[in-house]
Design an enzyme around this catalytic site. Structure first.
Site, mmCIF file in Angstrom:
data_model
loop_
_atom_site.group_PDB
_atom_site.id
_atom_site.type_symbol
_atom_site.label_atom_id
_atom_site.label_comp_id
_atom_site.label_asym_id
_atom_site.label_seq_id
_atom_site.Cartn_x
_atom_site.Cartn_y
_atom_site.Cartn_z
ATOM 1 N N PHE A 198 0.824 -1.224 0.000
ATOM 2 C CA PHE A 198 0.000 0.000 0.000
ATOM 3 C C PHE A 198 0.858 1.275 0.000
ATOM 4 C CE2 PHE A 198 -2.323 2.669 3.426
ATOM 5 C CZ PHE A 198 -2.912 3.502 2.494
ATOM 6 N N ALA A 243 7.212 -5.241 5.256
ATOM 7 C CA ALA A 243 6.804 -5.724 6.576
ATOM 8 C C ALA A 243 5.512 -6.492 6.449
ATOM 9 C CB ALA A 243 6.584 -4.542 7.528
ATOM 10 N N THR A 289 5.983 2.765 12.894
ATOM 11 C CA THR A 289 4.565 3.037 13.159
ATOM 12 C C THR A 289 4.334 3.631 14.553
ATOM 13 O OG1 THR A 289 2.483 1.875 13.585
ATOM 14 C CG2 THR A 289 4.443 0.568 13.774
ATOM 15 N N ASP A 290 3.228 4.354 14.699
ATOM 16 C CA ASP A 290 2.848 4.895 16.020
ATOM 17 C C ASP A 290 2.536 3.760 17.002
ATOM 18 O OD1 ASP A 290 0.434 4.063 14.867
ATOM 19 O OD2 ASP A 290 -0.655 5.916 15.296
ATOM 20 N N GLU A 291 2.261 2.566 16.468
ATOM 21 C CA GLU A 291 1.876 1.456 17.349
ATOM 22 C C GLU A 291 2.999 1.025 18.291
ATOM 23 O OE1 GLU A 291 -0.543 -1.638 15.711
ATOM 24 O OE2 GLU A 291 -1.170 -0.398 14.031
ATOM 25 N N TYR A 337 2.698 -7.651 16.145
ATOM 26 C CA TYR A 337 3.077 -6.743 15.051
ATOM 27 C C TYR A 337 3.861 -5.554 15.597
ATOM 28 C CZ TYR A 337 2.627 -2.726 11.918
ATOM 29 O OH TYR A 337 2.898 -1.598 11.168
ATOM 30 N N ALA A 345 5.292 -5.148 18.425
ATOM 31 C CA ALA A 345 6.541 -5.561 19.085
ATOM 32 C C ALA A 345 7.636 -5.818 18.043
ATOM 33 C CB ALA A 345 6.304 -6.813 19.923
ATOM 34 N N LYS A 347 7.872 -4.336 15.138
ATOM 35 C CA LYS A 347 8.301 -3.036 14.597
ATOM 36 C C LYS A 347 9.185 -2.295 15.611
ATOM 37 C CE LYS A 347 7.207 -1.412 11.178
ATOM 38 N NZ LYS A 347 7.803 -1.512 9.813
ATOM 39 N N ASN A 361 -2.168 5.904 11.386
ATOM 40 C CA ASN A 361 -2.931 5.080 10.430
ATOM 41 C C ASN A 361 -3.093 5.767 9.075
ATOM 42 O OD1 ASN A 361 -3.502 3.280 12.561
ATOM 43 N ND2 ASN A 361 -5.477 2.823 11.629
ATOM 44 N N ASN A 362 -2.635 5.087 8.023
ATOM 45 C CA ASN A 362 -2.758 5.623 6.668
ATOM 46 C C ASN A 362 -4.060 5.153 6.027
ATOM 47 O OD1 ASN A 362 0.418 6.070 5.095
ATOM 48 N ND2 ASN A 362 0.090 5.922 7.294
ATOM 49 N N ASN A 412 -13.160 4.513 15.648
ATOM 50 C CA ASN A 412 -13.452 3.682 14.477
ATOM 51 C C ASN A 412 -14.890 3.834 14.001
ATOM 52 O OD1 ASN A 412 -10.882 2.726 14.435
ATOM 53 N ND2 ASN A 412 -11.324 0.800 15.475
HETATM 54 N N1 LIG Z 1 -0.618 1.076 6.827
HETATM 55 C C1 LIG Z 1 -0.429 1.906 7.847
HETATM 56 O O1 LIG Z 1 -1.371 2.543 8.321
HETATM 57 C C2 LIG Z 1 0.960 2.101 8.424
HETATM 58 C C3 LIG Z 1 1.146 3.097 9.384
HETATM 59 C C4 LIG Z 1 2.445 3.315 9.881
HETATM 60 C C5 LIG Z 1 3.496 2.547 9.433
HETATM 61 N N2 LIG Z 1 3.286 1.561 8.522
HETATM 62 C C6 LIG Z 1 4.455 0.776 8.064
HETATM 63 O O2 LIG Z 1 4.635 1.092 6.689
HETATM 64 C C7 LIG Z 1 5.154 -0.047 6.000
HETATM 65 C C8 LIG Z 1 4.266 -0.379 4.816
HETATM 66 O O3 LIG Z 1 2.947 -0.635 5.301
HETATM 67 P P1 LIG Z 1 1.782 -1.016 4.296
HETATM 68 O O4 LIG Z 1 0.507 -0.652 4.943
HETATM 69 O O5 LIG Z 1 2.101 -0.494 2.939
HETATM 70 O O6 LIG Z 1 1.922 -2.603 4.297
HETATM 71 P P2 LIG Z 1 1.502 -3.647 3.176
HETATM 72 O O7 LIG Z 1 1.205 -4.905 3.902
HETATM 73 O O8 LIG Z 1 0.460 -3.072 2.294
HETATM 74 O O9 LIG Z 1 2.825 -3.816 2.305
HETATM 75 C C9 LIG Z 1 3.957 -4.466 2.795
HETATM 76 C C10 LIG Z 1 4.761 -4.939 1.600
HETATM 77 O O10 LIG Z 1 5.965 -5.522 2.091
HETATM 78 C C11 LIG Z 1 6.212 -6.705 1.363
HETATM 79 N N3 LIG Z 1 7.011 -7.603 2.219
HETATM 80 C C12 LIG Z 1 6.684 -8.082 3.444
HETATM 81 N N4 LIG Z 1 7.671 -8.860 3.917
HETATM 82 C C13 LIG Z 1 8.637 -8.880 2.974
HETATM 83 C C14 LIG Z 1 9.895 -9.504 2.871
HETATM 84 N N5 LIG Z 1 10.350 -10.300 3.847
HETATM 85 N N6 LIG Z 1 10.657 -9.289 1.772
HETATM 86 C C15 LIG Z 1 10.197 -8.499 0.777
HETATM 87 N N7 LIG Z 1 9.001 -7.887 0.797
HETATM 88 C C16 LIG Z 1 8.226 -8.078 1.891
HETATM 89 C C17 LIG Z 1 4.835 -7.282 1.042
HETATM 90 O O11 LIG Z 1 4.886 -8.168 -0.063
HETATM 91 C C18 LIG Z 1 4.053 -6.009 0.760
HETATM 92 O O12 LIG Z 1 4.117 -5.659 -0.597
HETATM 93 C C19 LIG Z 1 5.248 -1.171 7.026
HETATM 94 O O13 LIG Z 1 6.570 -1.229 7.488
HETATM 95 C C20 LIG Z 1 4.311 -0.727 8.142
HETATM 96 O O14 LIG Z 1 4.745 -1.230 9.388
HETATM 97 C C21 LIG Z 1 2.033 1.310 8.005
#
Ligand SMILES: NC(=O)c1ccc[n+]([C@@H]2O[C@H](COP(=O)([O-])OP(=O)(O)OC[C@H]3O[C@@H](n4cnc5c(N)ncnc54)[C@H](O)[C@@H]3O)[C@@H](O)[C@H]2O)c1
Length: 321
Positions: free
Chosen positions: A11, A80, A121-123, A145, A147, A149, A174-175, A244
């Site tokens: 995403f 991740a 993440t804020d989590e 999760y 933990a 991060k 949260n995005n 929510n």
């Molecule tokens: N979505 C949110 O609200 C949010 C908020 C704060 C931080 N984050 C952080 O932002 C980052 C991206 O989040 P997202 O929502 O886009 O997640 P997502 O699940 O949509 O995308 C994660 C991507 O990482 C890839 N991936 C996972 N493990 C892998 C590995 N071992 N090797 C290669 N690729 C791998 C997956 O295939 C996927 O394309 C994450 O690190 C998440 O912790 C997300």
């Protein structure tokens, strides 16, 4: 400039690549992604992006990673496992990608003396009743999760202190926006409401999250990449805290659907009540703040999911929904 994005089929990573190429068309971007949950091959239209290479592979594959890191200037790590519910069912993939994967990246970054932006993440601060966490707050994660991060953050900091490598951590709230897996709250609500299906909400729906439009987050990461200080961390939030149930009701109203679709379910185990961060540091030091209006971005997001049926079909198939 050569940028290695890890997890760029997910995403936020895919939105980041699209924004980065728009802003810096001459940059060469490589995307390393293992095509795990959250990813979607349709997230990036290779015909629309110049100077882009996709490499299907795992960040734990040291050979592949080493080669790609050696050819890059900056590594931005989005890779991740990101879904809390999945981490409760089975924490192992979270340890593999979010901790061991970050260790692999750190080793390659250390060897080749490159710069790493670790997306967190804020989590990691856990549930906060009143306060908003500054960068100095102690980490207090509660799910497997969060933990994983928080562990990644500690590893990154240890490499910066011990080996002097160039790292920066960003933490975001949260995005929401286009290209998010339909197992996450906002796309799930939109897609179920479209079909007049029941919308499951955990517990009382009173849990609070701070929502930020994904393009604001991407913009902040670019700011940090070029202007952030080595060894620092930056909180990225948008002072848009909502429970929510309010988010769900807003979506239903914008879609002209009845709130009778809402169905309360047993609460998530260890469900954090509220996340909140103070992002004065990025505002004062880097002059960044989020600019999107929540309602407008939410409307755009709803339209995107309604208009991109092929994408939705592909995503639902991938996660067996
Ligand atoms: N979505 C949110 O609200 C949010 C908020 C704060 C931080 N984050 C952080 O932002 C980052 C991206 O989040 P997202 O929502 O886009 O997640 P997502 O699940 O949509 O995308 C994660 C991507 O990482 C890839 N991936 C996972 N493990 C892998 C590995 N071992 N090797 C290669 N690729 C791998 C997956 O295939 C996927 O394309 C994450 O690190 C998440 O912790 C997300």
């Amino acid at each position: 400039m050569k940028i290695l994005v890890t997890g760029g089929l997910g995403f936020i990573g895919s939105n980041f690549i699209i924004q980065l190429t728009k802003k810096y068309p001459k940059f060469k971007i490589t995307n390393l992604d293992a095509y795990l949950p959250g990813s979607n091959v349709n997230n990036i239209d290779v015909n629309k992006i110049r100077n882009y290479t996709f490499c299907r592979g795992n960040i734990n594959n040291k050979g592949v990673l080493d080669k790609l890191v050696s050819k890059s200037d900056i590594i931005v790590n989005f890779a991740a496992e990101s879904h809390v519910d999945r981490s409760i069912k089975n924490p192992k993939p979270f340890i593999n990608s979010n901790i061991l994967g970050v260790y692999s990246i750190l080793e390659a970054v250390r060897k080749h003396k490159k710069k790493l932006i670790q997306i967190s993440t804020d989590e990691v601060f856990g549930s906060l009743k009143k306060d908003s966490a500054t960068e100095e707050f102690h980490l207090n994660p509660s799910s497997p999760y969060s933990a994983s991060k928080a562990s990644a953050e500690m590893l990154v900091n240890s490499y910066a202190v011990t080996y002097g490598i160039n790292t920066i951590i960003t933490r975001c709230t949260n995005n929401f926006g286009p290209r998010q897996s339909p197992e996450k709250l906002i796309p799930k609500v939109i897609l179920r409401a479209k079909q007049d299906m029941q919308i499951p909400i955990y517990g009382t729906g009173k849990n609070i999250r701070d929502w930020i439009y994904v393009l604001d987050h991407c913009d902040a990461i670019m700011k940090v990449m070029f202007e952030g200080e080595k060894g620092e961390s930056y909180n990225i939030s948008s002072t848009n805290e909502l429970d929510n149930i309010d988010v769900v009701k807003k979506i239903l109203k914008l879609m002209g659907k009845s709130s009778k679709l809402i169905h309360f379910t047993k609460d998530r185990a260890g469900h954090d009540f509220r996340y909140s961060m103070n992002s004065q540091k990025i505002y004062h030091k880097l002059h960044w703040k989020s600019t999107s209006n929540f309602e407008t971005s939410l409307k755009e997001t709803i339209n995107w999911y309604l208009e991109n049926e092929k994408w939705v079909k592909n995503s639902l198939k991938k996660i067996n929904l």
